[in-house]
Write an enzyme that holds these catalytic residues in place. Structure first.
Site, PDB file in Angstrom:
ATOM      1  N   LYS A   1      15.658  16.381   4.025  1.00 12.57           N
ATOM      2  CA  LYS A   1      16.015  17.039   5.270  1.00 12.57           C
ATOM      3  C   LYS A   1      17.467  17.452   5.109  1.00 12.57           C
ATOM      4  CE  LYS A   1      17.057  16.561  10.011  1.00 12.57           C
ATOM      5  NZ  LYS A   1      17.579  15.630  11.007  1.00 12.57           N
TER       6      LYS A   1
ATOM      7  N   GLY B   1      21.697  14.498  19.446  1.00 10.74           N
ATOM      8  CA  GLY B   1      22.034  13.348  20.282  1.00 10.74           C
ATOM      9  C   GLY B   1      22.323  13.674  21.730  1.00 10.74           C
TER      10      GLY B   1
ATOM     11  N   ALA C   1      16.298  17.633  16.988  1.00  7.47           N
ATOM     12  CA  ALA C   1      17.514  17.438  17.771  1.00  7.47           C
ATOM     13  C   ALA C   1      17.397  17.966  19.197  1.00  7.47           C
ATOM     14  CB  ALA C   1      18.721  18.108  17.112  1.00  7.47           C
ATOM     15  N   GLY C   2      17.921  17.178  20.113  1.00  9.40           N
ATOM     16  CA  GLY C   2      18.034  17.600  21.502  1.00  9.40           C
ATOM     17  C   GLY C   2      16.943  17.112  22.429  1.00  9.40           C
TER      18      GLY C   2
ATOM     19  N   ASN D   1      15.174  10.995  17.371  1.00  5.79           N
ATOM     20  CA  ASN D   1      15.817   9.730  16.998  1.00  5.79           C
ATOM     21  C   ASN D   1      16.455   9.080  18.226  1.00  5.79           C
ATOM     22  OD1 ASN D   1      17.170   7.563  15.858  1.00  5.79           O
ATOM     23  ND2 ASN D   1      18.033   8.698  14.190  1.00  5.79           N
ATOM     24  N   THR D   2      17.562   9.670  18.701  1.00  7.47           N
ATOM     25  CA  THR D   2      18.315   9.037  19.783  1.00  7.47           C
ATOM     26  C   THR D   2      17.452   8.775  21.021  1.00  7.47           C
ATOM     27  OG1 THR D   2      20.133  10.392  18.983  1.00  7.47           O
ATOM     28  CG2 THR D   2      20.520   9.162  20.993  1.00  7.47           C
TER      29      THR D   2
END
Lengths: 322, 255
Positions: free
Chosen positions: B94, B155, B182-183, B204-205
């Site tokens: 990635k 994040g 992301a986001g 993830n976050t």
């Protein structure tokens, strides 16, 4: 005679607890002096069960509540609480932290200024954890060893433990299944112009920071958490992140002197909680992760109870060898 | 869904940073039903010192997708990719080339350059990019077969900041695996991604920093499934005004 391997935080605290229960103890330490091999020398020394509750199991909070009282009998403990702040653009972090913790009260900008004049006008809000405390880890280890020795505990330096030791508290050296190292990096700064009377945590999504006052204008700042077994010195990236965060907390840190940097390995199990486990005839107390000073009182008492109880270990060993 | 030659059943990729503990991470992996986990190879751990943590990831049985998080130029990202191939024994990478250390937005110029070099070397590149069509096109020319446009800054949990751009990406690259990376903050964001016909999400976050990461992983898995079903079901079009769902024939007109 109860034998313990490792004169670090866990070994000494358990020796102290065993001696309090009236039993003779010998602690074997492979290092030449106290704390030479102890990862606790890089610790913050925060006794902050409520703050830790933000990212850990409830068990850490409940077992850690008695820590400040236990330590106060051994070493000077500063019981002025913890102040948690966030940069204005990360205010959401503060409400998240408040939502996930207990034992705090929201304080306004002017209350922040009253609590810590050095932070006046810098933060529009804060969280005060009134019942939290901190100590000086290195002084605490020395004081703990002295208290233990006063109760008759023998500490043998430069002496490897016999293989049939009753309790193993050797941290990463224990090589237990599932035990892993979590690298932590820290720095000690001298900033005589900044006065902080309690632990301050600065929340940030990427670079959270805590600052623990050591007195006389000296501050410990930390700490990174990296899944790594590397023991090399602190990296420039980590150091610049820590120093950058300290500077964001108070620009006065820009003029501070860097007295020391350090990197150590926290022993941890997959759930990041300490474990008291039995392998063959040896009991192991390990995996304190970032909660050594906070959780060692509760776990040392548990270990001491187990070592001195009737169905103890020595008894079962006698039976075993009979 | 196919990622290069690998068939994936659950279109959710999970990042492994910032969890309260590896035990909770392992449970979240299970609850999310993911088959692909990403792991960041920091320079600090390039010597293999992160082994104990990687063992835990490998025990999950998921495909490992190493990332180049924290790399700020093509050269760094390429070096990190080489190290990742050696450590994890995979040619998946990635690719992140960060253009700004505060906003963490991709440096698309460095990204295209690194993607070209790594593809030529036989890597299967998963590029973290913006929602720009031309950048996407150049990444495909560079050898990528998967694109990972952002939903919002890393994040931030803001959800899809520019759904129209993502929709046009979908229309423009109908046969390319598009993974929104992301986001994503909430399950409703994840559903929106699938309702617009994207192939997968990377999280993830949103999971790691939830109060209960395992519960959130389950919620995300549910949202992924619901979003996919909704897209397959071909949702009705929005209208500007109410349309009665019961016939009005025979009712008095009072106007």
């Amino acid at each position: 005679m109860i034998t313990i391997a490792g004169a670090g935080l866990a070994g000494l605290a358990t020796a102290f607890e065993v001696a309090k229960r009236g039993r003779a103890v010998t602690v074997y330490e492979k290092g030449a002096s106290l704390g030479a091999n102890a990862c606790s020398r890089f610790a913050g020394g925060m006794l902050a069960p409520y703050c830790e509750g933000e990212s850990t199991e409830l068990e850490v909070v409940t077992l850690g509540l008695g820590a400040a009282k236990w330590w106060a009998d051994i070493t000077p403990v500063t019981r002025r609480g913890t102040l948690v702040v966030a940069p204005n653009r990360d205010r959401a972090e503060l409400s998240r932290f408040a939502r996930r913790t207990e034992g705090h009260q929201m304080v306004s900008q002017s209350e922040v200024a009253t609590l810590e004049p050095a932070l006046a006008d810098r933060f529009s809000q804060g969280l005060l954890f009134q019942d939290e405390a901190h100590l000086d880890p290195r002084a605490a280890l020395v004081d703990l060893a002295q208290k233990a020795e006063a109760l008759g505990v023998r500490i043998l330096y430069d002496t490897p433990a016999p293989s049939d030791v009753d309790l193993d508290c050797t941290g990463m050296a224990a090589d237990l299944p599932e035990l892993r190292p979590v690298r932590g990096e820290m720095a000690i700064l001298a900033a005589p112009d900044i006065s902080l009377s309690r632990t301050v945590r600065l929340l940030h999504p990427r670079f959270p920071l805590y600052v623990v006052p050591r007195g006389d204008g000296v501050f410990m700042i930390g700490a990174t958490m990296i899944e790594s077994s590397s023991e090399r010195q602190i990296s420039v990236r980590s150091l610049s992140e820590l120093l950058g965060a300290a500077y964001a907390l108070h620009p006065g840190f820009g003029d501070a002197a860097v007295l020391e940097t350090g990197a150590g390995l926290r022993p941890a199990f997959p759930d990041n909680l300490p474990r008291l486990t039995q392998h063959n005839n040896t009991l192991y107390l390990n995996g304190f992760y970032r909660h050594g000073f906070l959780l060692v009182p509760a776990f040392a008492a548990k270990a001491a109870d187990q070592l001195t109880s009737e169905t103890s270990h020595e008894y079962s060993r006698q039976r075993h060898s009979a | 869904m196919k990622l290069y030659d690998t068939v994936i059943t659950t279109p959710l990729l999970l990042g492994t940073a910032q969890y309260p503990s590896p035990a909770i991470l392992a449970e979240a992996i299970k609850a999310s039903k993911t088959e692909v986990v990403t792991v960041s190879l920091r320079r600090e751990t390039a010597d293999g010192s992160g082994e104990k943590f990687w063992d835990i990831l490998q025990q999950s049985g998921c495909h490992i997708l190493p990332n180049t998080a924290g790399c700020h130029c093509a050269k760094d990202a390429i070096t990190t990719a080489h190290m990742a191939r050696e450590i994890f024994g995979t040619n998946w990478i990635k690719l992140e080339v960060i253009g700004h250390s505060d906003t963490l937005q991709p440096d698309v110029f460095g990204l295209i350059e690194a993607a070209r070099v790594l593809s030529e070397e036989g890597f299967k590149v998963f590029p973290y990019t913006t929602d720009d069509l031309i950048v996407g096109e150049k990444l495909l020319e560079a050898g990528c077969e998967v694109l990972m446009p952002w939903g919002a800054p890393i994040g931030s949990g803001q959800g899809l900041r520019n759904p129209d751009a993502l929709r046009s990406m979908r229309a423009y690259f109908p046969d390319i695996a598009l993974i929104v990376d992301a986001g994503i903050g909430r399950p409703s964001d994840a559903m929106q991604v699938f309702e617009m016909g994207m192939d997968a999400i990377l999280l993830n976050t949103a999971v790691a920093k939830a109060g209960d990461p395992v519960l959130m992983a389950r919620a995300m898995a549910g949202a992924v499934e619901a979003g996919q079903l909704a897209y397959a079901a071909d949702p009705m079009e929005r209208r500007d005004m109410a349309v009665p769902s019961t016939p009005i024939l025979g009712l008095a007109e009072l106007m």
